[in-house]
Design a protein around this motif. Structure first.
Motif: not given
Length: 119
Positions: A96-116
């Motif tokens: 996450r490169n030092g950013y908090k895991y919420h908002g945009v960073v969380k959305a990126i992670a969840e969308a990547a997980r949805e693709t498998g």
């Protein structure tokens, strides 16, 4: 101005603390996130070889006009997930490169997980 410098300095300190233990290999590369006020950049890196395997940014023609918000994070997360599938990569380490895991960073992670993609 001083507050912005101190805020970025704290983020870099968090980043360095995380990167001490986090590393990407050819089998399990590292997905790193960079976000600014206007754009988002993602890179999948093999730290052993020192190569970027896959990348996506909102500056590309395909993602032009995507903003640095949760909707934009979801869209770019789906794009990086598809590119990882095309490159036959199904497991990554999320940096996450030092950013908090919420908002945009969380959305990126969840969308990547949805693709498998597995983290």
């Amino acid at each position: 101005m001083k507050r912005v410098i101190e805020k970025n300095k704290r983020r870099v300190q968090r980043k360095n603390h995380i990167r001490k233990t986090l590393s990407g290999t050819a089998l399990k590369p590292r997905l790193t996130v960079f976000r600014s006020n206007k754009n988002i950049s993602l890179q999948v890196i093999d730290d052993v070889a020192g190569h970027t395997l896959v990348s996506a940014t909102t500056l590309e023609a395909e993602l032009k006009g995507t903003k640095s918000n949760i909707a934009g994070g979801t869209k770019i997360g789906q794009v990086i997930g598809q590119r990882l599938k095309e490159a036959n990569i199904d497991t990554i380490v999320f940096d996450r490169n030092g950013y908090k895991y919420h908002g945009v960073v969380k959305a990126i992670a969840e969308a990547a997980r949805e693709t498998g993609i597995k983290f």
